[in-house]
Design a protein around this motif. Structure first.
Motif, short mmCIF file in Angstrom:
data_model
loop_
_atom_site.label_atom_id
_atom_site.label_comp_id
_atom_site.label_asym_id
_atom_site.label_seq_id
_atom_site.Cartn_x
_atom_site.Cartn_y
_atom_site.Cartn_z
N GLY A 67 0.70 -1.34 -0.11
CA GLY A 67 0.11 -0.04 0.10
C GLY A 67 0.75 1.13 0.20
O GLY A 67 2.15 1.32 -0.23
N ALA A 68 0.33 2.23 0.39
CA ALA A 68 1.05 3.80 0.05
C ALA A 68 2.42 3.57 0.99
O ALA A 68 2.36 3.23 2.22
N SER A 69 3.34 3.75 0.51
CA SER A 69 4.71 3.73 1.12
C SER A 69 5.59 4.99 0.63
O SER A 69 5.72 5.41 -0.31
N THR A 70 6.43 5.37 1.66
CA THR A 70 7.64 6.41 1.70
C THR A 70 8.62 5.69 0.49
O THR A 70 8.64 4.35 0.43
N GLY A 71 9.39 6.66 0.16
CA GLY A 71 10.49 5.99 -0.75
C GLY A 71 11.79 5.00 0.11
O GLY A 71 11.99 4.15 -0.32
N SER A 72 11.64 5.35 1.20
CA SER A 72 12.65 4.50 1.98
C SER A 72 11.98 2.94 2.24
O SER A 72 12.49 2.15 2.17
N GLN A 73 10.57 2.95 2.49
CA GLN A 73 9.95 1.61 2.65
C GLN A 73 10.11 1.05 1.34
O GLN A 73 10.19 -0.23 1.30
N ILE A 74 9.86 1.67 0.11
CA ILE A 74 10.13 0.76 -1.03
C ILE A 74 11.33 0.40 -1.17
O ILE A 74 11.49 -0.96 -1.59
N SER A 75 12.38 1.32 -0.93
CA SER A 75 13.70 0.73 -1.28
C SER A 75 14.00 -0.37 -0.12
O SER A 75 14.72 -1.43 -0.65
N ALA A 76 13.40 -0.52 1.32
CA ALA A 76 13.64 -1.66 2.00
C ALA A 76 13.05 -2.90 1.50
O ALA A 76 13.38 -3.98 1.66
N GLU A 100 32.67 13.87 -9.60
CA GLU A 100 32.32 12.46 -9.21
C GLU A 100 31.63 12.52 -8.16
O GLU A 100 31.93 13.28 -7.01
N THR A 101 30.47 11.76 -7.90
CA THR A 101 29.75 11.46 -6.73
C THR A 101 28.92 9.94 -6.81
O THR A 101 28.67 9.66 -7.67
N GLU A 102 28.95 9.57 -5.70
CA GLU A 102 28.11 8.23 -5.65
C GLU A 102 26.88 8.70 -4.84
O GLU A 102 26.70 9.35 -4.02
N THR A 103 25.86 7.98 -5.72
CA THR A 103 24.49 8.07 -5.32
C THR A 103 23.45 6.97 -5.39
O THR A 103 23.67 5.97 -6.20
N GLY A 104 22.55 6.65 -4.63
CA GLY A 104 21.54 5.57 -4.73
C GLY A 104 20.69 5.92 -5.86
O GLY A 104 20.30 6.99 -6.36
N VAL A 105 20.16 4.69 -6.27
CA VAL A 105 19.25 4.66 -7.36
C VAL A 105 17.95 4.96 -6.99
O VAL A 105 16.93 5.33 -8.03
N ALA A 106 17.39 4.85 -5.92
CA ALA A 106 16.04 4.63 -5.40
C ALA A 106 15.32 5.94 -5.93
O ALA A 106 14.16 5.90 -6.46
N THR A 107 15.98 7.20 -5.53
CA THR A 107 15.24 8.40 -5.91
C THR A 107 15.05 8.51 -7.26
O THR A 107 13.84 8.97 -7.65
N ARG A 108 16.05 8.22 -8.01
CA ARG A 108 15.91 8.27 -9.65
C ARG A 108 14.92 7.41 -10.18
O ARG A 108 13.94 7.77 -11.13
N VAL A 109 14.66 6.36 -9.75
CA VAL A 109 13.73 5.20 -10.28
C VAL A 109 12.40 5.69 -9.57
O VAL A 109 11.46 5.63 -10.42
N ILE A 110 12.13 5.99 -8.53
CA ILE A 110 10.92 6.55 -7.97
C ILE A 110 10.48 7.81 -9.06
O ILE A 110 9.12 7.76 -9.15
N TRP A 153 0.48 19.23 6.48
CA TRP A 153 0.54 19.54 4.99
C TRP A 153 1.67 20.23 4.51
O TRP A 153 1.76 20.56 3.10
N THR A 154 2.61 20.66 5.54
CA THR A 154 3.57 21.67 5.04
C THR A 154 4.97 20.65 4.61
O THR A 154 6.03 20.96 4.21
N SER A 155 4.74 19.22 4.90
CA SER A 155 5.61 18.16 4.68
C SER A 155 5.75 17.85 3.26
O SER A 155 4.83 17.78 2.50
N SER A 156 6.92 17.69 2.93
CA SER A 156 7.16 17.09 1.50
C SER A 156 7.68 15.70 1.21
O SER A 156 8.31 15.11 0.44
N GLN A 157 7.42 14.82 2.66
CA GLN A 157 8.00 13.60 2.54
C GLN A 157 6.79 12.57 2.27
O GLN A 157 6.25 12.13 3.08
#
Length: 391
Positions: free
Chosen positions: A144-153, A171-181, A199-203
């Motif tokens: 069901g409804a999930s945050t990005g971190s919950q999807i990644s988990a 050069e930088t190392e980054t995770g792919v989760a944010t980009r895939v979402i 309502w002011t939250s962006s998470q």
């Protein structure tokens, strides 16, 4: 220039803004979707902005009312669209925004990410991305409804890291989760659901949804141009190109499909309005508004001189050209406002506006303070005047 063209004065342009942007009290909307349609789209990069922009245009309604429109009724949705920016549009208009603008952005985002995967050298390719996206959607179906971190988990592939710009200064190392979402959202396969917190939250949480119906891009651009001209005309093709982020070729084709009329402005220049929309605009009742940073009424044109004194720009804009919280009187920006840490709404005029204006602005500030309640609003893009006022 033909003197036979109808004249639209600066005063009439301000009358149009008050009525058509639903800011005059008698013109306010009864639903969030109608408030969004009035300006084509509400800016939604800053979570609080879209609520405050809707509030200013509604006859009544609490934050809970706006939340219901987004997350229960889904009558308004967020799309990565014009100028590669997040906007909120009515569900009715969403397929047109998607086809005219969001599809192209989604395709560009996908190409860029696949290029990063290829350059990373870990054999991550389009097939890997398709499997990762499918797994993310399956996780949402299960959880069901999930945050990005919950999807990644729930999806091991999303815990993968890649290196961007290997061997270069950036050069930088980054995770792919944010980009895939982000890609799934851009494609319309997931949408933002209720955030964690207020309502002011962006998470945001995410939910699986069905892609929107495909419309011909040219037809969709013409519909956006038609609606934009009604909300923002008189305006120029340069204004429309700036607002949409489309190529000038696409702008001209869309306008040709609409068939706008030409009008004269006070300075002698020529601008465009919708077909037949050349009649005089009666003045609405006097009105004041406190609009949030990035509100469409402040960001709708490349040239805003009809409602903004150029001398006020340094106080009201950040270094990147983002407008901050503004105070309006009868279709003209006359100052700025902010919320202090203790919750007080404070405002300042940047020039003389008169006693009637000050009385109306004070009343509108009190209405805003009551509506915001215990919430605290800090604009994502801070401007000089806003920073001064919060001290």
């Amino acid at each position: 220039m033909s003197p036979s063209l109808p004249l639209v004065t600066t005063a009439e342009r301000r009358h149009r803004l008050g009525r058509r942007h639903r800011l005059a009290p008698s013109a306010r909307a009864t639903t969030v979707a109608r408030a969004a349609d009035a300006v084509v789209a509400l800016h939604a990069t800053d979570a609080a902005t879209v609520y405050l922009s809707a509030r200013a245009r509604l006859t009544e309604g609490s934050p809970a009312t706006i939340e219901q429109a987004f997350y229960k009724d889904v009558s308004v949705v967020r799309l990565l669209s014009m100028r590669n920016t997040l906007f909120a549009v009515s569900a009715e208009l969403a397929p047109y925004v998607d086809a005219s603008t969001a599809r192209g952005i989604a395709a560009k985002e996908r190409r860029a990410f696949l290029k990063h995967l290829d350059e990373d050298g870990q054999s991550l390719d389009a097939d890997w991305l398709a499997r990762a996206e499918a797994a993310a959607l399956a996780a949402l179906d299960l959880q069901g409804a999930s945050t990005g971190s919950q999807i990644s988990a729930a999806v091991p592939a999303l815990r993968q890291k890649i290196t961007i710009g290997r061997g270069k200064k950036y050069e930088t190392e980054t995770g792919v989760a944010t980009r895939v979402i982000r890609l799934l959202a851009a494609d319309g396969r997931i949408r933002r659901d209720r955030p964690r917190g207020s309502w002011t939250s962006s998470q945001f949480r995410w939910v699986h949804t069905q892609p929107r119906p495909a419309l011909p891009a040219a037809e969709a651009r013409a519909e956006i141009a038609r609606r934009w001209l009604h909300a923002y005309g008189p305006a120029t093709e340069a204004d429309l190109a700036w607002w949409t982020g489309w190529t000038l070729t696409d702008v001209r084709k869309a306008l040709a499909a609409v068939g706008p009329d030409q009008v004269r402005l006070d300075d002698g220049s020529i601008a465009l309005v919708g077909p037949g929309d050349t009649g005089p605009e009666p003045a609405p009742e006097p009105w004041a508004a406190l609009l949030p940073g990035l509100d469409p009424s402040g960001m709708g044109w490349a040239d805003r001189s009809f409602h903004l004194d150029p001398a006020y720009r340094p106080a009201l804009f950040d270094y990147a050209g983002n407008i901050g919280p503004t105070v309006w009187w009868n279709g003209e920006i006359v100052g700025g406002w902010a919320q202090r840490p203790d919750g007080e709404i404070v405002w300042r005029l940047l020039g003389a506006a008169g006693r009637a204006a000050e009385t109306a602005i004070s009343a509108e500030a009190a209405r805003l303070a009551q509506w915001v309640g215990d919430a605290r609003v800090t604009p994502r893009f801070r401007t000089p005047l806003e920073r001064e006022l919060v001290v």
